[in-house]
Design a protein around this motif. Structure first.
Motif, short mmCIF file in Angstrom:
data_model
loop_
_atom_site.label_atom_id
_atom_site.label_comp_id
_atom_site.label_asym_id
_atom_site.label_seq_id
_atom_site.Cartn_x
_atom_site.Cartn_y
_atom_site.Cartn_z
N LEU A 193 -18.43 -43.43 36.78
CA LEU A 193 -17.68 -44.44 37.53
C LEU A 193 -18.36 -44.71 38.87
O LEU A 193 -17.83 -44.44 39.94
CB LEU A 193 -16.23 -43.97 37.74
N THR A 250 -20.56 -52.93 37.05
CA THR A 250 -19.13 -52.68 37.03
C THR A 250 -18.29 -53.87 36.55
O THR A 250 -17.33 -53.67 35.79
CB THR A 250 -18.66 -52.24 38.44
N ARG A 287 -21.85 -48.53 36.01
CA ARG A 287 -21.02 -47.59 35.26
C ARG A 287 -21.65 -47.33 33.90
O ARG A 287 -22.47 -48.13 33.43
CB ARG A 287 -19.60 -48.14 35.07
#
Length: 262
Positions: free
Chosen positions: A195, A226, A203
């Motif tokens: 994350l 992301t 990610r």
């Protein structure tokens, strides 16, 4: 740069080969993220002038390259050697078709990596079909503790080893308890979520590869920016990444426990 660890290239090299050791240490340092002459001089423990002479020789032979901003990078000769090494690695050869299929289905960057001490070393990379660039490259090493693919390689380690690796690569940190809990959750699930832990804006979903002895021998990941990998999509991709990892593991001789007596 991932690590400012000082390298002493003279410690383990026989007498008369120290210059070779320094040259290889420069290559290693650049592979680990060093970019400037000052960084290289500090890491290998040489004067700026000595470091400059060594880098000039490596540049001349195409082991290194220098961009317009004065930053060093690995050169085309090393890239050719990495490609040759990759093609000669059974894991990379066995995995290639499955990785390409995963890349086609997700349109994201796909990685294959193995453990190299406290780092993951990338053996293969399928480029994103979205026109996005990630900083990873074949042959590069990144920390196990901060990367998704690296933590997938750690899922079978005991928690004492987790703490040791975390301390060696990140240091004593109040965030370890949260990192440890996430690792416990990932172990139960059989996959890891990155994350933005290693790189802001990136990610990934990663899963381990196992051999016939049920030992983790590598890991794969799907990575993207992301906006393309929100939590909902990561959850949806996890079964696909796990299934691909199992397919590759099957080619390595792995079988699920339920199949062991068949």
């Amino acid at each position: 740069m991932d690590s400012a660890e000082h390298i002493d290239p003279t410690n383990d090299w026989p007498q008369g080969t120290q210059t070779l050791g320094r040259g290889l240490s420069i290559v290693q340092a650049i592979g680990d993220g060093a970019e400037t002459l000052s960084e290289l001089a500090a890491i290998i423990g040489c004067t700026r002038s000595t470091t400059q002479r060594l880098t000039a020789a490596l540049l001349q032979q195409n082991w290194l390259r220098l961009d317009r901003a004065g930053h060093y990078a690995l050169g085309p000769k090393l890239a050719r050697l990495a490609t040759q090494a990759q093609s000669g690695t059974p894991l990379a050869s066995l995995s290639r078709t499955a990785l390409q299929s995963l890349g086609e289905r997700t349109r994201d960057t796909v990685h294959l990596g193995i453990r190299a001490d406290d780092a993951v070393m990338y053996l293969d990379k399928i480029e994103s079909r979205r026109g996005l660039e990630t900083r990873s490259r074949v042959g590069q090493r990144m920390p196990l503790a901060t990367t998704g693919i690296g933590r997938a390689l750690l899922l079978d380690d005991d928690e004492t080893e987790w703490a040791s690796i975390y301390q060696r690569t990140i240091g004593t940190d109040a965030r370890f308890a949260k990192w440890q809990q996430r690792m416990r959750d990932y172990r139960r699930r059989g996959c890891v979520f990155d994350l933005e832990d290693n790189e802001i804006g990136i990610r990934c979903v990663a899963a381990p590869l196992r051999d016939g002895g049920n030992t983790i021998v590598g890991a794969i990941s799907v990575a993207s920016a992301t906006p393309y990998l929100g939590l909902t999509r990561m959850e949806a991709l996890a079964p696909l990444v796990i299934a691909t990892a199992r397919d590759i593991s099957g080619m390595l001789g792995w079988r699920e426990k339920a199949d062991a007596t068949k």
